[in-house]
Design an enzyme around this catalytic site. Structure first.
Site, PDB file in Angstrom:
ATOM      1  N   PRO A 157       0.870  -1.079  -0.118  1.00 46.90           N
ATOM      2  CA  PRO A 157       0.220   0.219   0.081  1.00 46.90           C
ATOM      3  C   PRO A 157       0.489   1.530   0.355  1.00 46.90           C
ATOM      4  O   PRO A 157       1.861   1.060   0.726  1.00 46.90           O
ATOM      5  CB  PRO A 157      -0.942   0.045   1.573  1.00 46.90           C
ATOM      6  CG  PRO A 157      -0.157  -1.439   2.100  1.00 46.90           C
ATOM      7  CD  PRO A 157       0.772  -2.192   1.429  1.00 46.90           C
ATOM      8  N   ASN A 158       0.750   2.219  -0.831  1.00 48.27           N
ATOM      9  CA  ASN A 158       0.487   4.167  -0.372  1.00 48.27           C
ATOM     10  C   ASN A 158       2.758   3.471  -1.919  1.00 48.27           C
ATOM     11  O   ASN A 158       2.473   5.096  -1.641  1.00 48.27           O
ATOM     12  CB  ASN A 158       1.008   4.352   0.567  1.00 48.27           C
ATOM     13  CG  ASN A 158      -0.441   3.913   1.222  1.00 48.27           C
ATOM     14  OD1 ASN A 158      -1.111   5.150   0.800  1.00 48.27           O
ATOM     15  ND2 ASN A 158      -0.312   3.967   2.963  1.00 48.27           N
ATOM     16  N   ARG A 201       5.438  11.921  -2.919  1.00 47.64           N
ATOM     17  CA  ARG A 201       5.152  12.462  -2.031  1.00 47.64           C
ATOM     18  C   ARG A 201       6.566  11.993  -1.270  1.00 47.64           C
ATOM     19  O   ARG A 201       7.166  11.135  -1.497  1.00 47.64           O
ATOM     20  CB  ARG A 201       3.467  12.052  -0.478  1.00 47.64           C
ATOM     21  CG  ARG A 201       2.955  12.474  -1.920  1.00 47.64           C
ATOM     22  CD  ARG A 201       2.589  14.564  -2.203  1.00 47.64           C
ATOM     23  NE  ARG A 201       2.356  13.923  -0.371  1.00 47.64           N
ATOM     24  CZ  ARG A 201       1.451  14.447   0.328  1.00 47.64           C
ATOM     25  NH1 ARG A 201       0.130  13.683  -0.224  1.00 47.64           N
ATOM     26  NH2 ARG A 201       1.052  14.363   1.631  1.00 47.64           N
ATOM     27  N   TYR A 220      11.983   8.507   0.621  1.00 47.47           N
ATOM     28  CA  TYR A 220      11.412   7.622  -0.300  1.00 47.47           C
ATOM     29  C   TYR A 220      12.027   7.965  -1.481  1.00 47.47           C
ATOM     30  O   TYR A 220      11.743   7.683  -2.732  1.00 47.47           O
ATOM     31  CB  TYR A 220      10.313   7.324  -0.620  1.00 47.47           C
ATOM     32  CG  TYR A 220       9.965   6.884   0.672  1.00 47.47           C
ATOM     33  CD1 TYR A 220       9.515   5.103   1.731  1.00 47.47           C
ATOM     34  CD2 TYR A 220       8.314   7.071   1.695  1.00 47.47           C
ATOM     35  CE1 TYR A 220       9.479   5.045   2.395  1.00 47.47           C
ATOM     36  CE2 TYR A 220       7.893   7.022   2.347  1.00 47.47           C
ATOM     37  CZ  TYR A 220       8.252   5.316   3.285  1.00 47.47           C
ATOM     38  OH  TYR A 220       7.588   4.954   3.899  1.00 47.47           O
ATOM     39  N   ASN A 229       8.009  -6.047  -1.842  1.00 52.62           N
ATOM     40  CA  ASN A 229       8.115  -4.717  -0.232  1.00 52.62           C
ATOM     41  C   ASN A 229       6.522  -4.629   0.258  1.00 52.62           C
ATOM     42  O   ASN A 229       5.514  -3.921  -0.392  1.00 52.62           O
ATOM     43  CB  ASN A 229       8.679  -3.237  -1.031  1.00 52.62           C
ATOM     44  CG  ASN A 229       8.764  -2.364  -0.155  1.00 52.62           C
ATOM     45  OD1 ASN A 229       7.407  -2.720   1.013  1.00 52.62           O
ATOM     46  ND2 ASN A 229       8.748  -1.103  -0.606  1.00 52.62           N
ATOM     47  N   ALA A 271       3.365  -0.538   4.573  1.00 46.65           N
ATOM     48  CA  ALA A 271       3.282  -0.846   5.748  1.00 46.65           C
ATOM     49  C   ALA A 271       2.708  -2.746   6.606  1.00 46.65           C
ATOM     50  O   ALA A 271       2.494  -3.065   7.382  1.00 46.65           O
ATOM     51  CB  ALA A 271       1.515  -0.007   6.106  1.00 46.65           C
ATOM     52  N   GLU A 289      13.010  -9.581   0.903  1.00 45.10           N
ATOM     53  CA  GLU A 289      11.681  -8.737   1.270  1.00 45.10           C
ATOM     54  C   GLU A 289      12.667  -7.495   0.868  1.00 45.10           C
ATOM     55  O   GLU A 289      13.545  -7.140   1.443  1.00 45.10           O
ATOM     56  CB  GLU A 289      11.113  -9.236   2.735  1.00 45.10           C
ATOM     57  CG  GLU A 289      10.317  -7.767   3.940  1.00 45.10           C
ATOM     58  CD  GLU A 289      11.026  -8.011   4.953  1.00 45.10           C
ATOM     59  OE1 GLU A 289      11.101  -8.779   5.419  1.00 45.10           O
ATOM     60  OE2 GLU A 289      10.302  -7.123   6.236  1.00 45.10           O
ATOM     61  N   HIS A 314      13.026  -2.846   1.161  1.00 44.56           N
ATOM     62  CA  HIS A 314      12.493  -2.307   2.148  1.00 44.56           C
ATOM     63  C   HIS A 314      13.212  -1.059   1.746  1.00 44.56           C
ATOM     64  O   HIS A 314      14.303  -1.020   1.814  1.00 44.56           O
ATOM     65  CB  HIS A 314      12.588  -1.813   3.578  1.00 44.56           C
ATOM     66  CG  HIS A 314      11.635  -2.838   4.184  1.00 44.56           C
ATOM     67  ND1 HIS A 314      10.050  -3.090   4.120  1.00 44.56           N
ATOM     68  CD2 HIS A 314      11.586  -3.628   4.632  1.00 44.56           C
ATOM     69  CE1 HIS A 314       9.007  -3.690   4.638  1.00 44.56           C
ATOM     70  NE2 HIS A 314      10.735  -4.437   5.204  1.00 44.56           N
ATOM     71  N   ILE A 315      12.830   0.333   0.914  1.00 41.35           N
ATOM     72  CA  ILE A 315      13.340   1.716   0.549  1.00 41.35           C
ATOM     73  C   ILE A 315      14.011   2.534   1.874  1.00 41.35           C
ATOM     74  O   ILE A 315      15.405   2.790   1.438  1.00 41.35           O
ATOM     75  CB  ILE A 315      12.441   2.465  -0.690  1.00 41.35           C
ATOM     76  CG1 ILE A 315      11.886   1.991  -1.824  1.00 41.35           C
ATOM     77  CG2 ILE A 315      12.886   3.860  -0.528  1.00 41.35           C
ATOM     78  CD1 ILE A 315      10.529   2.109  -2.199  1.00 41.35           C
ATOM     79  N   SER A 316      13.216   3.066   2.728  1.00 43.47           N
ATOM     80  CA  SER A 316      13.545   3.004   3.656  1.00 43.47           C
ATOM     81  C   SER A 316      14.688   2.438   4.692  1.00 43.47           C
ATOM     82  O   SER A 316      14.366   0.990   4.481  1.00 43.47           O
ATOM     83  CB  SER A 316      12.596   4.105   3.776  1.00 43.47           C
ATOM     84  OG  SER A 316      11.850   3.363   5.038  1.00 43.47           O
ATOM     85  N   ARG A 376      13.389   4.063  11.527  1.00 43.81           N
ATOM     86  CA  ARG A 376      12.352   5.079  12.178  1.00 43.81           C
ATOM     87  C   ARG A 376      11.674   4.118  13.303  1.00 43.81           C
ATOM     88  O   ARG A 376      12.376   3.898  14.123  1.00 43.81           O
ATOM     89  CB  ARG A 376      11.747   4.832  10.784  1.00 43.81           C
ATOM     90  CG  ARG A 376      12.496   5.088   9.339  1.00 43.81           C
ATOM     91  CD  ARG A 376      11.972   4.904   8.059  1.00 43.81           C
ATOM     92  NE  ARG A 376      10.828   5.513   8.268  1.00 43.81           N
ATOM     93  CZ  ARG A 376       9.454   5.711   7.220  1.00 43.81           C
ATOM     94  NH1 ARG A 376       9.828   4.535   6.013  1.00 43.81           N
ATOM     95  NH2 ARG A 376       8.738   6.809   7.391  1.00 43.81           N
ATOM     96  N   ARG A 408       8.494   0.416  12.747  1.00 45.54           N
ATOM     97  CA  ARG A 408       8.245  -0.351  12.504  1.00 45.54           C
ATOM     98  C   ARG A 408       9.558  -1.740  11.821  1.00 45.54           C
ATOM     99  O   ARG A 408      10.029  -1.732  10.781  1.00 45.54           O
ATOM    100  CB  ARG A 408       9.073   0.767  10.997  1.00 45.54           C
ATOM    101  CG  ARG A 408       7.674   1.884  10.741  1.00 45.54           C
ATOM    102  CD  ARG A 408       8.489   2.754   9.615  1.00 45.54           C
ATOM    103  NE  ARG A 408       7.658   3.561   9.390  1.00 45.54           N
ATOM    104  CZ  ARG A 408       6.198   4.109   8.725  1.00 45.54           C
ATOM    105  NH1 ARG A 408       5.724   3.298   8.574  1.00 45.54           N
ATOM    106  NH2 ARG A 408       5.537   5.392   9.359  1.00 45.54           N
TER     107      ARG A 408
HETATM  108  O1  CA2 Z   1      10.601   1.552   3.405  1.00 50.01           O
HETATM  109  C1  CA2 Z   1       9.777   0.756   3.006  1.00 50.01           C
HETATM  110  O2  CA2 Z   1       9.547   0.486   1.495  1.00 50.01           O
HETATM  111  C2  CA2 Z   1       8.762   1.249   3.508  1.00 50.01           C
HETATM  112  O3  CA2 Z   1       8.422  -0.440   2.750  1.00 50.01           O
HETATM  113  C3  CA2 Z   1       7.813   1.777   2.922  1.00 50.01           C
HETATM  114  C4  CA2 Z   1       6.163   1.268   3.818  1.00 50.01           C
HETATM  115  C5  CA2 Z   1       6.551   1.852   5.099  1.00 50.01           C
HETATM  116  O4  CA2 Z   1       4.771   1.299   5.828  1.00 50.01           O
HETATM  117  C6  CA2 Z   1       7.509   0.736   5.307  1.00 50.01           C
HETATM  118  O5  CA2 Z   1       7.131   0.601   6.551  1.00 50.01           O
HETATM  119  C7  CA2 Z   1       8.386   1.216   4.933  1.00 50.01           C
HETATM  120  C8  CA2 Z   1       5.627   2.724   3.178  1.00 50.01           C
HETATM  121  C9  CA2 Z   1       4.820   3.220   1.861  1.00 50.01           C
HETATM  122  C10 CA2 Z   1       4.552   4.582   1.529  1.00 50.01           C
HETATM  123  O6  CA2 Z   1       4.935   4.728   0.418  1.00 50.01           O
HETATM  124  C11 CA2 Z   1       4.922   5.866  -0.012  1.00 50.01           C
HETATM  125  C12 CA2 Z   1       5.992   6.642  -0.910  1.00 50.01           C
HETATM  126  C13 CA2 Z   1       6.150   7.917  -1.288  1.00 50.01           C
HETATM  127  C14 CA2 Z   1       4.925   8.797  -0.242  1.00 50.01           C
HETATM  128  C15 CA2 Z   1       4.484   8.570   0.532  1.00 50.01           C
HETATM  129  C16 CA2 Z   1       4.678   7.207   0.919  1.00 50.01           C
END
Ligand code: CA2
Length: 151
Positions: free
Chosen positions: A11-12, A19, A24, A75, A78, A99, A101-103, A108, A112
């Site tokens: 999701p997202n 954003r 990200y 990925n 959430a 698995e 994760h970008i961040s 964080r 998380r």
């Molecule tokens: O770091 C990651 O890839 C995450 O999986 C990204 C998730 C977050 O909930 C995980 O804890 C870590 C959030 C993805 C939302 O991506 C966005 C990208 C740009 C703007 C808003 C949200």
């Protein structure tokens, strides 16, 4: 083993590059897909690249992957931190799972720091930005090659 790899995004992630660039980055999910397609060509892999905001769709793609895929890069966004259902689906998949994760989730908020998916993943990449997708794909290619006695 099949050289088809599913790359699944939770999701997202459709908002990637649009954003919160401070977390990200500025690369969009379409850019990530294009990079993965180019790399897959070099690695002699086929890919199916999907994103959904719905947990059941991700689960359905994992089930689909059971029929014809040699690996999954996921990925879960959430859902990483909440979804026993995605873990259960991955536990029913017999080939490599990476698995990503970008961040760096460990830098964080504490919520998380726990991942349900890590209990199944063969490897976890976090904090390499969108470059992590390519690293994950290279790892799946290596694992498929090793399984086939090619590496
Ligand atoms: O770091 C990651 O890839 C995450 O999986 C990204 C998730 C977050 O909930 C995980 O804890 C870590 C959030 C993805 C939302 O991506 C966005 C990208 C740009 C703007 C808003 C949200």
């Amino acid at each position: 083993m099949s050289r088809l790899v599913y790359i699944l995004n939770g999701p997202n992630l459709n908002l990637l590059g649009k954003r919160q660039p401070e977390i990200y980055g500025r690369v969009t999910l379409a850019d990530v897909e294009a990079e993965c397609r180019a790399l897959a060509g070099e690695l002699d892999l086929a890919i199916r690249f999907h994103q959904s905001n719905r947990e059941y769709e991700l689960i359905d793609w994992i089930h689909e992957a059971r029929n014809d895929a040699g690996g999954i890069v996921i990925n879960p966004a959430a859902f990483t931190h909440t979804s026993v259902a995605i873990l259960d689906a991955l536990n029913a998949f017999d080939a490599p799972v990476i698995e990503i994760h970008i961040s760096n989730v460990h830098k964080r908020e504490p919520f998380r720091h726990h991942s349900f998916v890590s209990a199944r993943a063969d490897g976890v990449i976090a904090g390499f930005g969108t470059q992590g997708y390519g690293l994950a794909l290279r790892r799946v290619a290596r694992l498929i090659d090793e399984q086939a006695g090619r590496a």
